[in-house]
Design a protein around this motif. Structure first.
Motif, PDB file in Angstrom:
ATOM      1  N   ALA A 198       8.459  -1.028 -21.151  1.00  0.00           N
ATOM      2  CA  ALA A 198       9.833  -0.625 -21.436  1.00  0.00           C
ATOM      3  C   ALA A 198      10.255   0.567 -20.578  1.00  0.00           C
ATOM      4  N   ALA A 199       9.307   1.424 -20.255  1.00  0.00           N
ATOM      5  CA  ALA A 199       9.616   2.569 -19.395  1.00  0.00           C
ATOM      6  C   ALA A 199       9.958   2.098 -17.981  1.00  0.00           C
ATOM      7  N   LEU A 200       9.178   1.173 -17.452  1.00  0.00           N
ATOM      8  CA  LEU A 200       9.466   0.686 -16.108  1.00  0.00           C
ATOM      9  C   LEU A 200      10.786  -0.078 -16.094  1.00  0.00           C
ATOM     10  N   HIS A 201      11.084  -0.790 -17.166  1.00  0.00           N
ATOM     11  CA  HIS A 201      12.384  -1.460 -17.266  1.00  0.00           C
ATOM     12  C   HIS A 201      13.517  -0.436 -17.240  1.00  0.00           C
ATOM     13  N   ALA A 202      13.347   0.679 -17.968  1.00  0.00           N
ATOM     14  CA  ALA A 202      14.370   1.709 -17.983  1.00  0.00           C
ATOM     15  C   ALA A 202      14.555   2.338 -16.606  1.00  0.00           C
ATOM     16  N   LEU A 203      13.477   2.444 -15.847  1.00  0.00           N
ATOM     17  CA  LEU A 203      13.545   3.059 -14.521  1.00  0.00           C
ATOM     18  C   LEU A 203      14.144   2.142 -13.467  1.00  0.00           C
ATOM     19  N   THR A 204      13.897   0.841 -13.593  1.00  0.00           N
ATOM     20  CA  THR A 204      14.241  -0.088 -12.509  1.00  0.00           C
ATOM     21  C   THR A 204      15.237  -1.170 -12.891  1.00  0.00           C
ATOM     22  N   GLY A 205      15.380  -1.435 -14.189  1.00  0.00           N
ATOM     23  CA  GLY A 205      16.217  -2.549 -14.618  1.00  0.00           C
ATOM     24  C   GLY A 205      15.538  -3.893 -14.510  1.00  0.00           C
ATOM     25  N   VAL A 206      14.284  -3.917 -14.072  1.00  0.00           N
ATOM     26  CA  VAL A 206      13.548  -5.177 -13.929  1.00  0.00           C
ATOM     27  C   VAL A 206      13.212  -5.721 -15.313  1.00  0.00           C
ATOM     28  N   SER A 207      13.574  -6.972 -15.570  1.00  0.00           N
ATOM     29  CA  SER A 207      13.297  -7.606 -16.858  1.00  0.00           C
ATOM     30  C   SER A 207      11.840  -8.044 -16.909  1.00  0.00           C
ATOM     31  N   ASP A 250      13.503   2.907  -2.179  1.00  0.00           N
ATOM     32  CA  ASP A 250      12.835   4.155  -2.572  1.00  0.00           C
ATOM     33  C   ASP A 250      11.415   3.881  -3.072  1.00  0.00           C
ATOM     34  N   TRP A 251      11.261   2.844  -3.895  1.00  0.00           N
ATOM     35  CA  TRP A 251       9.937   2.497  -4.405  1.00  0.00           C
ATOM     36  C   TRP A 251       9.034   2.006  -3.272  1.00  0.00           C
ATOM     37  N   LEU A 252       9.604   1.276  -2.331  1.00  0.00           N
ATOM     38  CA  LEU A 252       8.787   0.791  -1.219  1.00  0.00           C
ATOM     39  C   LEU A 252       8.348   1.937  -0.313  1.00  0.00           C
ATOM     40  N   ALA A 253       9.208   2.949  -0.156  1.00  0.00           N
ATOM     41  CA  ALA A 253       8.808   4.132   0.614  1.00  0.00           C
ATOM     42  C   ALA A 253       7.680   4.870  -0.109  1.00  0.00           C
ATOM     43  N   LEU A 254       7.773   4.956  -1.430  1.00  0.00           N
ATOM     44  CA  LEU A 254       6.676   5.548  -2.199  1.00  0.00           C
ATOM     45  C   LEU A 254       5.393   4.769  -1.964  1.00  0.00           C
ATOM     46  N   SER A 255       5.479   3.453  -1.985  1.00  0.00           N
ATOM     47  CA  SER A 255       4.297   2.618  -1.793  1.00  0.00           C
ATOM     48  C   SER A 255       3.635   2.885  -0.450  1.00  0.00           C
ATOM     49  N   ASP A 256       4.447   2.984   0.593  1.00  0.00           N
ATOM     50  CA  ASP A 256       3.883   3.279   1.920  1.00  0.00           C
ATOM     51  C   ASP A 256       3.193   4.639   1.930  1.00  0.00           C
ATOM     52  N   ALA A 257       3.801   5.614   1.252  1.00  0.00           N
ATOM     53  CA  ALA A 257       3.208   6.952   1.216  1.00  0.00           C
ATOM     54  C   ALA A 257       1.899   6.958   0.432  1.00  0.00           C
ATOM     55  N   VAL A 258       1.836   6.200  -0.654  1.00  0.00           N
ATOM     56  CA  VAL A 258       0.607   6.117  -1.443  1.00  0.00           C
ATOM     57  C   VAL A 258      -0.522   5.529  -0.602  1.00  0.00           C
ATOM     58  N   LEU A 259      -0.250   4.461   0.119  1.00  0.00           N
ATOM     59  CA  LEU A 259      -1.283   3.837   0.940  1.00  0.00           C
ATOM     60  C   LEU A 259      -1.748   4.753   2.073  1.00  0.00           C
ATOM     61  N   PHE A 308       2.057 -11.884 -10.976  1.00  0.00           N
ATOM     62  CA  PHE A 308       1.821 -10.852  -9.972  1.00  0.00           C
ATOM     63  C   PHE A 308       2.779 -11.109  -8.821  1.00  0.00           C
ATOM     64  N   ARG A 309       3.445 -10.046  -8.347  1.00  0.00           N
ATOM     65  CA  ARG A 309       4.432 -10.195  -7.283  1.00  0.00           C
ATOM     66  C   ARG A 309       4.264  -9.079  -6.253  1.00  0.00           C
ATOM     67  N   PRO A 310       4.516  -9.364  -4.985  1.00  0.00           N
ATOM     68  CA  PRO A 310       4.585  -8.283  -3.990  1.00  0.00           C
ATOM     69  C   PRO A 310       5.695  -7.304  -4.365  1.00  0.00           C
ATOM     70  N   LEU A 311       5.492  -6.042  -4.085  1.00  0.00           N
ATOM     71  CA  LEU A 311       6.465  -5.032  -4.497  1.00  0.00           C
ATOM     72  C   LEU A 311       7.849  -5.285  -3.921  1.00  0.00           C
ATOM     73  N   ASP A 312       7.908  -5.753  -2.668  1.00  0.00           N
ATOM     74  CA  ASP A 312       9.215  -5.896  -2.036  1.00  0.00           C
ATOM     75  C   ASP A 312      10.048  -7.004  -2.667  1.00  0.00           C
ATOM     76  N   ALA A 313       9.458  -7.803  -3.540  1.00  0.00           N
ATOM     77  CA  ALA A 313      10.223  -8.838  -4.241  1.00  0.00           C
ATOM     78  C   ALA A 313      10.937  -8.288  -5.470  1.00  0.00           C
ATOM     79  N   LEU A 314      10.600  -7.061  -5.882  1.00  0.00           N
ATOM     80  CA  LEU A 314      11.122  -6.528  -7.144  1.00  0.00           C
ATOM     81  C   LEU A 314      11.764  -5.157  -7.033  1.00  0.00           C
ATOM     82  N   PHE A 315      11.278  -4.321  -6.118  1.00  0.00           N
ATOM     83  CA  PHE A 315      11.665  -2.919  -6.119  1.00  0.00           C
ATOM     84  C   PHE A 315      12.528  -2.567  -4.911  1.00  0.00           C
ATOM     85  N   ASP A 316      13.288  -1.476  -5.068  1.00  0.00           N
ATOM     86  CA  ASP A 316      14.208  -1.080  -4.002  1.00  0.00           C
ATOM     87  C   ASP A 316      13.510  -0.237  -2.935  1.00  0.00           C
TER      88      ASP A 316
END
Length: 285
Positions: A106-115, A133-142, A123-131
């Motif tokens: 429910a927290a991730l839904h509140a943050l992203t609107g993803v149902s 900003d989230w993809l930039a975070l993902s690159d930084a994490v890796l 399981f989905r690749p991040l770029d199929a669900l997130f905008d």
């Protein structure tokens, strides 16, 4: 000769301000130890109401059981995993370093609107669900130099967003152990339509599963946490654990544990002590 390093398995709590958003950070790193035999390169996860973002920093992770809706059994370096209604097994063909963030759905839904209901057991690749900003975070994490830096990146990214979500009333604050109860209260108090079907529809959109299933999983998790030390020591009294957990009897407990983990309580206790592939059960707290 000094003993060979053992696999690193860590569960790390988030900062307090994110405790109602992030359940935990998980680290699994076998890159610095002697090669594990194939059976110990499996990763066995229980059914769980949480959703996750999984980053494979080094090595590869492959599907070893149904449930991965990907064109290839090899997982991409950044992957979203929805809530799971059954146990899942993955496999590492060689040494691996994984960094996982487990979210309350429910927290991730509140943050992203993803149902979340469409992502149950997916399981989905991040770029199929997130905008972006989230993809930039993902690159930084890796690209981060270590797991401490990864945690800092994720927490610094989430903190202002989670504060806004809570200020706007998109998700209530409260103790971690009460998240299922709070979800039901929030669903009943949101919007004009408060009939049972509308409430259940909201819960499934926010958490991916019906309230009955969430309560069952929450009870099983609490019973596991209460019995964890006795399980690892090999002296768990299952009838007592069933009674204290609110189960009808020991057989009821056994059915629930098998549905969530794939094993009976006795088998799970043994595997948690002796089988490296059950590493998450040893560190879960």
């Amino acid at each position: 000769m000094p003993a060979a390093p053992t696999p690193l398995s860590l569960l790390i709590a988030p900062r307090t301000a994110l405790a109602s958003c992030v359940r935990a950070f998980l680290v699994r790193d076998t890159t610095g130890c002697a090669p594990l035999p194939p059976a110990q390169r499996l990763n066995r996860f229980p059914a769980a109401p949480m959703c996750s973002i999984i980053w494979t920093v080094a090595g590869d992770v492959e599907a070893a059981a149904p449930g991965l809706s990907l064109p290839d059994v090899r997982m991409p370096p950044a992957l979203f995993g929805g809530p799971r209604s059954y146990p899942l097994v993955s496999y590492n063909p060689g040494p691996v370093h994984s960094f996982i963030v487990m979210f309350y759905p429910a927290a991730l839904h509140a943050l992203t609107g993803v149902s979340m209901d469409a992502l149950l057991d997916q399981f989905r690749p991040l770029d199929a669900l997130f905008d972006a900003d989230w993809l930039a975070l993902s690159d930084a994490v890796l690209a981060a130099p270590d797991d401490a830096a990864r945690i800092a990146l994720v927490e610094d990214f989430l903190a202002p967003r989670w504060q806004r979500a809570r200020t706007n009333g998109d998700h209530p604050a409260g103790a971690i152990q009460d998240w299922v109860r709070r979800l039901g209260v929030q669903a009943a108090s949101t919007g004009l339509a408060s009939g049972a079907r509308n409430i259940e529809r909201r819960i499934k959109a926010w958490a991916g599963q019906p309230m009955r299933t969430l309560r069952r999983m929450r009870r099983a998790e609490q019973s596991f946490l209460d019995a964890r030390e006795s399980m690892l020591q090999g002296n768990a009294a299952w009838s007592d654990i069933a009674a204290e957990g609110g189960y009808a009897d020991q057989a009821h407990l056994c059915r629930e544990v098998r549905a969530i983990t794939g094993l009976s309580p006795t088998e799970l206790a043994r595997a948690s002590r002796e089988d490296e592939s059950y590493w998450i059960y040893r560190i879960w707290a």
